[in-house]
Design an enzyme around this catalytic site. Structure first.
Site, mmCIF file in Angstrom:
data_model
loop_
_atom_site.group_PDB
_atom_site.id
_atom_site.type_symbol
_atom_site.label_atom_id
_atom_site.label_comp_id
_atom_site.label_asym_id
_atom_site.label_seq_id
_atom_site.Cartn_x
_atom_site.Cartn_y
_atom_site.Cartn_z
ATOM 1 N N HIS A 297 0.824 -1.208 0.000
ATOM 2 C CA HIS A 297 0.000 0.000 0.000
ATOM 3 C C HIS A 297 0.860 1.260 0.000
ATOM 4 O O HIS A 297 0.340 2.350 0.114
ATOM 5 C CB HIS A 297 -0.888 0.027 1.247
ATOM 6 C CG HIS A 297 -1.712 -1.198 1.380
ATOM 7 N ND1 HIS A 297 -2.784 -1.445 0.562
ATOM 8 C CD2 HIS A 297 -1.603 -2.257 2.199
ATOM 9 C CE1 HIS A 297 -3.305 -2.618 0.888
ATOM 10 N NE2 HIS A 297 -2.610 -3.126 1.863
ATOM 11 N N SER A 298 2.161 1.082 -0.143
ATOM 12 C CA SER A 298 3.067 2.199 0.087
ATOM 13 C C SER A 298 2.888 3.334 -0.913
ATOM 14 O O SER A 298 2.952 3.122 -2.132
ATOM 15 C CB SER A 298 4.509 1.680 0.019
ATOM 16 O OG SER A 298 5.410 2.755 -0.099
ATOM 17 N N ASN A 299 2.699 4.535 -0.405
ATOM 18 C CA ASN A 299 2.691 5.718 -1.266
ATOM 19 C C ASN A 299 4.103 6.039 -1.743
ATOM 20 O O ASN A 299 4.290 6.598 -2.816
ATOM 21 C CB ASN A 299 2.146 6.923 -0.503
ATOM 22 C CG ASN A 299 0.668 6.782 -0.202
ATOM 23 O OD1 ASN A 299 -0.102 6.323 -1.046
ATOM 24 N ND2 ASN A 299 0.263 7.175 1.002
ATOM 25 N N THR B 136 6.601 3.931 -2.493
ATOM 26 C CA THR B 136 7.040 3.129 -3.638
ATOM 27 C C THR B 136 6.293 3.556 -4.895
ATOM 28 O O THR B 136 6.875 3.629 -5.974
ATOM 29 C CB THR B 136 6.842 1.612 -3.387
ATOM 30 O OG1 THR B 136 5.472 1.347 -3.126
ATOM 31 C CG2 THR B 136 7.690 1.132 -2.228
#
Ligand code: PLP
Length: 337
Positions: free
Chosen positions: A72-74, A76
């Site tokens: 869910h990383s913003n 990356t």
């Protein structure tokens, strides 16, 4: 500050906007710095850090960036988008393998052409180790790799937020106001470190409150934030030293943890969308807005307040979050589908 190499990935200065209807509701002046708007990869605060980091990577001759995060990383997603925009290769090492659907940021990571290494549900420490392995593997095949730490949290990246502090300060003054408090969502810490440095450089007394949204992900939060702030200071303002007491964070709005429910999140989403037409997300920004709402009501917040909108709004389209937002708000729940 202007001597450090930087790539302009945004093309414009994000606005500082008065939130008149929310201000009336909370009986305190609230403004927003709209870093959720931008021209690359659905924007957000990570783009500012990447402007510094990728310029540095290119100055070292790197052609391939490698970083890690959750699915869910913003951070990356922003790295993948920025790499696409400037023609660098990008490999992402991503943990947490449930659910298996390609939702939200994972879809975007893939669309932006990143090479995805999905490593399953492993610890953050193990994830960092696996990422080092990937770096070595790519280097062995002759790739010129630049390793971005998780969350793009570096002192160099944090300098972008010292610059941003000065930018926002000028913007609000040009509109005839001046902020007493800045509130923002905080995880890996370069946003908080950088804003705090910007305040020191400006010799201002604005309160800057970092609302911790990932308390369990990083150990030694105060130590890391302090290191980032002073690494950033060493690069752009060597005369400045940030002390532990300059940093102010709270875990009061963390709730059950990173990406997990917290009191006040659905009300924050409700008020921001209904009163201002602005979307905040349950993982990051709604927790910062929940802090503003709660402290305004308890009269422990001095205005004018600047809510630093750090982005990430598309998390609400993740089916898990969509369902929980829908069921938590009576005005939606009562809609017959
Ligand atoms: C990463 C992120 C933050 C926290 O920024 P840090 O500089 O890592 O503390 C806040 N909001 C959003 C939407 C983010 O993606």
């Amino acid at each position: 500050m202007n001597d450090l190499p930087r790539i302009d990935l945004r093309g414009f200065t994000s606005p500082v906007q008065f939130l008149s209807r929310l201000s009336e509701e909370l009986d305190i002046e609230v403004w927003a710095k709209r870093d959720d708007l931008g021209s690359v990869g659905l924007a957000g605060n990570k783009v500012r850090k990447l402007e510094m980091e990728l310029a540095h990577a290119q100055s070292l001759g790197a052609t391939h960036i490698v970083t890690e995060g959750s699915r869910h990383s913003n951070a990356t997603r922003a790295a993948a988008a920025a790499a696409a925009a400037i023609g660098m290769k990008c490999t992402l090492v991503l943990c947490h393998d449930e659910p298996k659907e390609p939702v939200g940021n994972l879809l975007l990571d893939a669309l932006f052409g990143a090479d995805l290494r999905l490593v399953g549900d492993i610890s953050w420490v193990e994830l960092a180790r696996r990422t080092e392995d990937v770096v070595r593997e790519l280097e062995d095949t002759g790739e010129s790799v630049y390793r971005l730490p998780i969350g793009s949290a570096t002192g160099r990246g944090a300098t972008s937020f010292a610059r941003a502090y000065i930018e926002a300060d000028e913007q609000i003054r040009a509109q005839g106001s001046q902020f007493s408090t800045i509130v923002h969502a905080s995880s890996a810490g370069s946003t908080h470190a950088g804003l705090t440095l910007g305040r020191a450089i400006s010799q201002s007394t604005t309160r800057i409150l970092g609302v911790i949204v990932a308390g369990e992900v990083y150990d030694d939060v105060p130590g890391n934030y302090l290191r980032l702030a002073n690494e950033a200071a060493a690069l752009v303002a060597p005369e400045v030293t940030i002390a532990p007491s300059d940093l102010e964070t709270t875990e009061d709005y963390l709730g059950e943890g990173y990406g997990e429910p917290a009191a006040g999140v659905s009300e924050a989403i409700d008020l921001m969308s209904r009163l201002e037409g602005i979307v905040v997300d349950p993982v990051y920004t709604a927790k910062a807005v929940a802090a503003i709402i709660d402290m305004a009501r308890r009269r422990t917040l001095e205005g004018p307040v600047l809510f630093w909108h750090t982005g990430g709004y598309h998390a609400i389209f993740d089916p898990n979050y969509t369902a929980s937002i829908w069921s938590s708000l009576p005005r939606l729940r009562d809609i017959r589908l």
